[in-house]
Design a protein around this motif. Structure first.
Motif, PDB file in Angstrom:
ATOM      1  N   PHE A 197       0.814  -1.213   0.000  1.00 46.66           N
ATOM      2  CA  PHE A 197       0.000   0.000   0.000  1.00 46.66           C
ATOM      3  C   PHE A 197       0.852   1.271   0.000  1.00 46.66           C
ATOM      4  O   PHE A 197       0.374   2.342   0.366  1.00 46.66           O
ATOM      5  CB  PHE A 197      -0.929   0.016   1.219  1.00 46.66           C
ATOM      6  CG  PHE A 197      -1.847  -1.169   1.282  1.00 46.66           C
ATOM      7  CD1 PHE A 197      -2.821  -1.367   0.318  1.00 46.66           C
ATOM      8  CD2 PHE A 197      -1.733  -2.089   2.309  1.00 46.66           C
ATOM      9  CE1 PHE A 197      -3.663  -2.470   0.368  1.00 46.66           C
ATOM     10  CE2 PHE A 197      -2.573  -3.190   2.370  1.00 46.66           C
ATOM     11  CZ  PHE A 197      -3.543  -3.380   1.398  1.00 46.66           C
ATOM     12  N   ARG A 198       2.115   1.164  -0.409  1.00 45.74           N
ATOM     13  CA  ARG A 198       3.009   2.320  -0.416  1.00 45.74           C
ATOM     14  C   ARG A 198       3.255   2.863  -1.821  1.00 45.74           C
ATOM     15  O   ARG A 198       4.123   3.703  -2.019  1.00 45.74           O
ATOM     16  CB  ARG A 198       4.347   1.958   0.238  1.00 45.74           C
ATOM     17  CG  ARG A 198       4.257   1.698   1.741  1.00 45.74           C
ATOM     18  CD  ARG A 198       5.588   1.259   2.318  1.00 45.74           C
ATOM     19  NE  ARG A 198       5.548   1.079   3.757  1.00 45.74           N
ATOM     20  CZ  ARG A 198       5.849   2.015   4.660  1.00 45.74           C
ATOM     21  NH1 ARG A 198       6.226   3.208   4.244  1.00 45.74           N
ATOM     22  NH2 ARG A 198       5.794   1.763   5.946  1.00 45.74           N
ATOM     23  N   SER A 199       2.517   2.381  -2.792  1.00 45.14           N
ATOM     24  CA  SER A 199       2.690   2.858  -4.167  1.00 45.14           C
ATOM     25  C   SER A 199       2.242   4.315  -4.296  1.00 45.14           C
ATOM     26  O   SER A 199       1.374   4.790  -3.550  1.00 45.14           O
ATOM     27  CB  SER A 199       1.874   1.983  -5.122  1.00 45.14           C
ATOM     28  OG  SER A 199       1.763   2.595  -6.396  1.00 45.14           O
ATOM     29  N   MET A 200       2.796   5.002  -5.273  1.00 42.29           N
ATOM     30  CA  MET A 200       2.410   6.393  -5.515  1.00 42.29           C
ATOM     31  C   MET A 200       0.956   6.508  -5.961  1.00 42.29           C
ATOM     32  O   MET A 200       0.374   7.593  -5.932  1.00 42.29           O
ATOM     33  CB  MET A 200       3.323   7.006  -6.588  1.00 42.29           C
ATOM     34  CG  MET A 200       3.210   6.360  -7.959  1.00 42.29           C
ATOM     35  SD  MET A 200       4.329   7.117  -9.182  1.00 42.29           S
ATOM     36  CE  MET A 200       3.624   8.763  -9.330  1.00 42.29           C
ATOM     37  N   HIS A 201       0.348   5.389  -6.355  1.00 42.18           N
ATOM     38  CA  HIS A 201      -1.050   5.402  -6.790  1.00 42.18           C
ATOM     39  C   HIS A 201      -2.018   5.049  -5.651  1.00 42.18           C
ATOM     40  O   HIS A 201      -3.223   4.972  -5.886  1.00 42.18           O
ATOM     41  CB  HIS A 201      -1.246   4.429  -7.950  1.00 42.18           C
ATOM     42  CG  HIS A 201      -0.465   4.798  -9.170  1.00 42.18           C
ATOM     43  ND1 HIS A 201      -0.692   5.961  -9.887  1.00 42.18           N
ATOM     44  CD2 HIS A 201       0.569   4.171  -9.796  1.00 42.18           C
ATOM     45  CE1 HIS A 201       0.143   6.025 -10.897  1.00 42.18           C
ATOM     46  NE2 HIS A 201       0.925   4.951 -10.864  1.00 42.18           N
ATOM     47  N   CYS A 202      -1.489   4.838  -4.445  1.00 43.81           N
ATOM     48  CA  CYS A 202      -2.355   4.555  -3.306  1.00 43.81           C
ATOM     49  C   CYS A 202      -2.760   5.870  -2.644  1.00 43.81           C
ATOM     50  O   CYS A 202      -1.918   6.565  -2.061  1.00 43.81           O
ATOM     51  CB  CYS A 202      -1.641   3.658  -2.300  1.00 43.81           C
ATOM     52  SG  CYS A 202      -1.390   1.961  -2.878  1.00 43.81           S
ATOM     53  N   GLU A 203      -4.025   6.184  -2.730  1.00 40.97           N
ATOM     54  CA  GLU A 203      -4.524   7.449  -2.182  1.00 40.97           C
ATOM     55  C   GLU A 203      -4.701   7.351  -0.671  1.00 40.97           C
ATOM     56  O   GLU A 203      -5.133   6.337  -0.135  1.00 40.97           O
ATOM     57  CB  GLU A 203      -5.862   7.799  -2.829  1.00 40.97           C
ATOM     58  CG  GLU A 203      -6.500   9.065  -2.284  1.00 40.97           C
ATOM     59  CD  GLU A 203      -7.872   9.321  -2.881  1.00 40.97           C
ATOM     60  OE1 GLU A 203      -8.489  10.331  -2.499  1.00 40.97           O
ATOM     61  OE2 GLU A 203      -8.313   8.509  -3.717  1.00 40.97           O
ATOM     62  N   TYR A 204      -4.349   8.444  -0.002  1.00 42.92           N
ATOM     63  CA  TYR A 204      -4.600   8.543   1.436  1.00 42.92           C
ATOM     64  C   TYR A 204      -6.102   8.543   1.676  1.00 42.92           C
ATOM     65  O   TYR A 204      -6.844   9.283   1.035  1.00 42.92           O
ATOM     66  CB  TYR A 204      -3.986   9.827   1.990  1.00 42.92           C
ATOM     67  CG  TYR A 204      -4.406  10.159   3.400  1.00 42.92           C
ATOM     68  CD1 TYR A 204      -3.871   9.483   4.492  1.00 42.92           C
ATOM     69  CD2 TYR A 204      -5.354  11.156   3.634  1.00 42.92           C
ATOM     70  CE1 TYR A 204      -4.261   9.789   5.782  1.00 42.92           C
ATOM     71  CE2 TYR A 204      -5.745  11.472   4.925  1.00 42.92           C
ATOM     72  CZ  TYR A 204      -5.199  10.791   5.995  1.00 42.92           C
ATOM     73  OH  TYR A 204      -5.605  11.105   7.269  1.00 42.92           O
ATOM     74  N   LYS A 205      -6.574   7.704   2.580  1.00 45.01           N
ATOM     75  CA  LYS A 205      -7.993   7.612   2.892  1.00 45.01           C
ATOM     76  C   LYS A 205      -8.259   8.232   4.251  1.00 45.01           C
ATOM     77  O   LYS A 205      -7.462   8.090   5.175  1.00 45.01           O
ATOM     78  CB  LYS A 205      -8.461   6.156   2.853  1.00 45.01           C
ATOM     79  CG  LYS A 205      -8.483   5.572   1.448  1.00 45.01           C
ATOM     80  CD  LYS A 205      -8.983   4.141   1.442  1.00 45.01           C
ATOM     81  CE  LYS A 205      -9.192   3.632   0.015  1.00 45.01           C
ATOM     82  NZ  LYS A 205      -7.986   3.758  -0.800  1.00 45.01           N
TER      83      LYS A 205
END
Length: 397
Positions: A197-205
């Protein structure tokens, strides 16, 4: 018929209430007077230049829906994330009304991770001569906030925090003094959590508290290489992602030193950390330490986020299920059609047999009737002959 009409009327009223009820609290006799008498909620740090501060985390989720007077005009262009003192700022989609227009309806847009208008809210605005008044409703989550004005002081209650118009100078923390072990021996490595879940495409929720402030200094191995390009705010599952400013070394370079940059509000490198990197061939090892700002964490990879892949797999599964359901309907339809065709053929055969049977029975009856008629004719003829010639003479020996 009356009951049907009554049901339709009730449905119409319900639909009308749902569409117009979003701003029912705006229906007052004098919006300008109410707005003048209302204290605007949390007026501080609503300017576009005001960066979100997690220490105070102001939010418009619990406001009282009504008319408000604001000294600055509502922002009419898309701001950046983390501006206006919120994670997700809201701006006005449309223009401010003139005095002659009276009360107008507009949409307030929530800035999202990949869109300037990820969600819309109904608002009303009126020009009261020397100022505008806004009928605003409570928002759905935190930290969402209405934006008013472009530039101003970003002071919070009981603080002397001044405007954030100046870009903070990057600071470099002291380099790590440990990580003397050989990271190519896997027993010297620690496990980096949540690497998927550390990819640049993982949005902060909203509500996540992903932060690497408790990370102990040491060598770490990840599934993907550390990101070496400036990410967006709210990416890598955090508000302030940290990326590596430099390339991955080759296997012959040994241990090298790199800068890990924290993405800031105005800069790709508002703060930096000294890290160590070594290419072990099968994997790359990183000597990392805990970060000083939360929520902030190191970024690894530019692949599709695992959450997105799960959603995609679920969507594909739903599509497959729908496709299979459609195929089943087709098969059942074909079977039903064949059964109907067989039934029709059977009915035709039965009908033909019935008609043929009636035809044979009619012929037999006709023959019997004809035989009876012939017998009657013979009897009649015999009787006629007897009457004509008389009875024969009696026998005499």
């Amino acid at each position: 018929m009356d009951s049907i009409l009554g049901t339709l009327r009730l449905l119409f009223l319900c639909l009308g209430f749902n569409t117009g009820g979003a701003v029912y609290y705006c229906n007052v006799a004098d919006p300008c007077a109410q707005a003048n008498a209302s204290s605007f909620f949390e007026p501080y740090a609503r300017f576009e230049n005001c960066q979100y501060d997690s220490k105070y985390a102001p939010c418009d989720r619990y406001i009282t829906p009504q008319w408000y007077r604001v000294n600055d005009a509502m922002l009419t262009q898309c701001p950046e994330l983390l501006s206006c003192g919120a994670v997700y700022p809201l701006w006005l989609k449309g223009s401010l009304p003139t005095a002659s227009e009276g009360i107008v309806e507009r949409k307030a847009c929530k800035v999202g991770f990949s869109s300037c208008c990820s969600k819309e809210y109904d608002v009303k605005i009126k020009h009261c001569g020397s100022f505008h008044v806004y009928c605003l409703g409570a928002l759905d989550s935190c930290s969402e906030r209405y934006c008013f004005g472009k530039q101003g002081l970003c002071e919070y209650p009981n603080t002397n925090t001044m405007s954030t118009t100046t870009t903070p100078k990057p600071t470099t923390l002291s380099p790590t003094t440990t990580c003397s072990e050989d990271p190519c021996i896997e027993s010297n490595l620690q496990t980096l959590t949540q690497t998927e879940f550390r990819s640049m495409h993982c949005e902060y929720k909203q509500g996540q508290s992903n932060c690497d402030n408790h990370l102990t200094t040491g060598w770490y191995k990840a599934r993907f290489p550390m990101l070496n390009q400036c990410p967006k705010l709210l990416s890598c599952g955090s508000i302030y992602p940290v990326w590596m400013n430099g390339s991955v070394p080759s296997t012959g370079d040994g241990v090298v030193t790199r800068k890990a940059c924290q993405r800031g509000f105005h800069s790709c490198c508002s703060k930096s950390y000294d890290i160590k990197v070594k290419n072990c061939g099968k994997y790359t090892a990183y000597c990392l330490k805990g970060v000083d700002t939360c929520p902030s964490r190191y970024c690894f990879g530019d692949q599709l986020c695992e959450d997105d892949e799960d959603d995609k797999r679920k969507s594909d599964s739903d599509d497959d299920g729908a496709h299979q359901h459609g195929n089943l309907e087709i098969i059942l339809g074909v079977i039903l059609g064949v059964l109907i065709l067989i039934l029709v053929v059977m009915l035709i055969i039965v009908k033909k047999r019935y008609v043929k049977g009636n035809s044979k029975t009619g012929s037999t009856v006709n023959i019997q009737v004809a035989g009876n008629n012939i017998q009657k004719i013979n009897n009649l003829a015999y009787s006629t002959e007897d009457h004509k010639w008389g009875n024969p003479p009696p026998y005499r020996p």
